[in-house]
Design a protein around this motif. Structure first.
Motif, PDB file in Angstrom:
ATOM      1  N   ASN A  29       0.827  -1.217   0.000  1.00  0.00           N
ATOM      2  CA  ASN A  29       0.000   0.000   0.000  1.00  0.00           C
ATOM      3  C   ASN A  29       0.853   1.256   0.000  1.00  0.00           C
ATOM      4  OD1 ASN A  29      -2.363  -1.786   1.619  1.00  0.00           O
ATOM      5  ND2 ASN A  29      -3.067  -0.226   0.182  1.00  0.00           N
ATOM      6  N   GLY A  30       0.296   2.290  -0.652  1.00  0.00           N
ATOM      7  CA  GLY A  30       0.924   3.599  -0.580  1.00  0.00           C
ATOM      8  C   GLY A  30       0.581   4.300   0.715  1.00  0.00           C
ATOM      9  N   ARG A  31       0.695   5.618   0.727  1.00  0.00           N
ATOM     10  CA  ARG A  31       0.518   6.387   1.952  1.00  0.00           C
ATOM     11  C   ARG A  31      -0.790   7.152   1.951  1.00  0.00           C
ATOM     12  NH1 ARG A  31       1.391  11.224   4.591  1.00  0.00           N
ATOM     13  NH2 ARG A  31       2.420  11.058   6.607  1.00  0.00           N
ATOM     14  N   ALA A  32      -1.493   7.127   3.071  1.00  0.00           N
ATOM     15  CA  ALA A  32      -2.714   7.921   3.232  1.00  0.00           C
ATOM     16  C   ALA A  32      -2.302   9.312   3.711  1.00  0.00           C
ATOM     17  CB  ALA A  32      -3.655   7.266   4.225  1.00  0.00           C
ATOM     18  N   TYR A  33      -1.949  10.186   2.776  1.00  0.00           N
ATOM     19  CA  TYR A  33      -1.462  11.526   3.116  1.00  0.00           C
ATOM     20  C   TYR A  33      -2.599  12.403   3.661  1.00  0.00           C
ATOM     21  CZ  TYR A  33      -3.427  12.296  -1.509  1.00  0.00           C
ATOM     22  OH  TYR A  33      -4.266  12.325  -2.590  1.00  0.00           O
ATOM     23  N   LYS A  34      -2.216  13.497   4.287  1.00  0.00           N
ATOM     24  CA  LYS A  34      -3.166  14.509   4.757  1.00  0.00           C
ATOM     25  C   LYS A  34      -3.183  15.670   3.764  1.00  0.00           C
ATOM     26  CE  LYS A  34      -2.193  13.321   9.564  1.00  0.00           C
ATOM     27  NZ  LYS A  34      -1.645  13.790  10.857  1.00  0.00           N
ATOM     28  N   GLN A  35      -4.310  16.339   3.669  1.00  0.00           N
ATOM     29  CA  GLN A  35      -4.479  17.395   2.676  1.00  0.00           C
ATOM     30  C   GLN A  35      -3.425  18.497   2.840  1.00  0.00           C
ATOM     31  OE1 GLN A  35      -6.692  16.985   0.252  1.00  0.00           O
ATOM     32  NE2 GLN A  35      -5.995  18.831  -0.795  1.00  0.00           N
ATOM     33  N   GLU A  36      -3.079  18.805   4.090  1.00  0.00           N
ATOM     34  CA  GLU A  36      -2.112  19.882   4.316  1.00  0.00           C
ATOM     35  C   GLU A  36      -0.692  19.499   3.878  1.00  0.00           C
ATOM     36  OE1 GLU A  36      -2.973  17.947   8.407  1.00  0.00           O
ATOM     37  OE2 GLU A  36      -4.099  18.595   6.630  1.00  0.00           O
TER      38      GLU A  36
END
Length: 403
Positions: A29-36
């Motif tokens: 899996n890749g990364r669940a980034y945050k919008q900021e």
């Protein structure tokens, strides 16, 4: 040699074993980034499902992550949410989103390109069988890891990889032929458009003293006639949504009004999309029908001008540039109906109008035929490719391996 006998020769009687994908590769899996964490500029592009199959709307990030959370040129990726399917990444080092897997093949068992084609071949069946969700359809890692895929001659890795490589070679050839044809047709279309625009500029360029000049309002008017909704269908109702961009005419409407009277157009009238004039939506009617207030219906009403010549004048870039200069609104500009009627146009003799129309219509026909041919040819090649891909993956399948 038939396709079947070719496959028999390729396999040469070897065993074909159907194995779970989990035994031949890993899904990371890749990364669940945050919008900021997303920026308009940064060190690493962020690959999301929204631009997995396109090259648009990129965000960037300066995050430093574990190596497994990056993809790099040549990596095999799989989008498992919203967009579906595999892709061999052609960009540089990038962060890939949680809704994308990096697929790492066991190179002693399966070659990456063969795995790519296997995943592509199996995507529709996998999605139909195992996808869940309504607003954001997705496939679970557990589902795809259990998916059975064929491996020829697994007890002899060298021979297995050789057979896999031959299948990849054939499919690569079909892919290359499709790309080559698309490039040739696209280049031909681009050349014809340039040639067309050159002759259009030459033919429609007149000095002030060479011919008579009139405003559009002196030789044409907006349609004031009305037509009842019950006389309209998907073929003769034309809204702004089914007028095509860049002078490409119209497509069939997927909507028909169910009440009221609408603006009528007649054969020879010119319909112009009045929302976002820069889209250059214009079509000359070949029948009677109806439209709404987002489409202007211009009707020639002066004996000095041929309707088809008027169409060619209004289909010219000079008119659309003028229309944008006088348009109202910023986010959703609309043409200024009063200003449009003040547009000045040259009125040469009937003979000259006829000559101009004859030449430009030939270019129209040629350009449109290539434009229409392009998607048809691509679709035909895609079907041909899928036929041979399905054939090349039609390995003997024991009943126990059914999905």
């Amino acid at each position: 040699m038939s396709e079947l006998s070719y496959m028999e020769k390729l396999l040469n009687g070897v065993e074909v074993k159907w194995m779970p994908l989990a035994e031949v590769c890993r899904f990371i899996n890749g990364r669940a980034y945050k919008q900021e964490e997303l920026r308009s500029k940064g060190k690493y592009p962020v690959l999301r499902v929204g631009n997995f199959f396109t090259n648009q709307n990129w965000y960037y990030s300066d995050l430093e992550l574990d190596q497994d959370k990056y993809c790099d040129k040549g990596d095999l990726l799989y989008a498992w949410s919203a967009s579906f399917g595999p892709k061999i990444w052609e960009g540089g080092k990038s962060i890939y989103h949680y809704h994308i897997w990096k697929v790492v093949p066991n190179l002693n068992v399966i070659c990456k390109e063969f795995l790519y084609y296997l995943l592509q071949w199996d995507t529709k069946a996998l999605k139909d069988t195992h996808s869940t969700g309504s607003t954001m359809v997705h496939i679970s890692k557990a589902s795809i890891e259990k998916r059975l895929v064929p491996l020829p001659c697994p007890e002899n890795p060298e021979k297995s990889l050789a057979i896999q490589s031959e299948i990849v070679r054939i499919l690569d050839k079909f892919t290359a032929l499709t790309a080559e044809l698309t490039a040739e047709l696209t280049a031909e279309l681009t050349m014809r458009k340039k040639q067309y625009n050159y002759y259009r500029d030459q033919l429609l360029s007149f000095g002030e003293s060479e011919v008579e000049w009139k405003t559009l309002g002196e030789i044409a008017a907006y349609s004031k006639s009305r037509i009842s909704f019950d006389k309209l269908d998907k073929n003769n109702y034309v809204g702004v949504d089914n007028l095509l961009q860049n002078r490409a005419g119209k497509m069939q409407s997927n909507y028909v009004p169910t009440s009221g009277n609408l603006t009528e157009f007649r054969e020879g009238d010119i319909l112009i999309g009045n929302i976002r004039p820069y889209l250059k939506k214009i079509w000359q009617a070949d029948s009677t029908g109806g439209t709404n207030g987002d489409v202007l219906v211009i009707r020639s009403c002066h004996k000095s001008i041929l309707p088809r010549y008027l169409y060619q004048i209004l289909a010219d870039d000079n008119f659309f540039e003028y229309n944008m200069q006088h348009a109202k609104g910023a986010k959703m500009p609309r043409g200024n109906k009063d200003a449009i009627m003040k547009y000045r146009l040259p009125i040469p003799s009937f003979e000259e109008q006829t000559r101009i129309v004859t030449i430009l219509d030939k270019f129209d026909t040629l350009t449109n035929s290539i434009r229409e041919c392009l998607p048809r040819e691509i679709e035909l090649r895609q079907k041909q490719y899928e036929y041979y891909r399905d054939l090349l993956f039609s390995f003997p399948k024991p009943e126990a391996a059914s999905n």
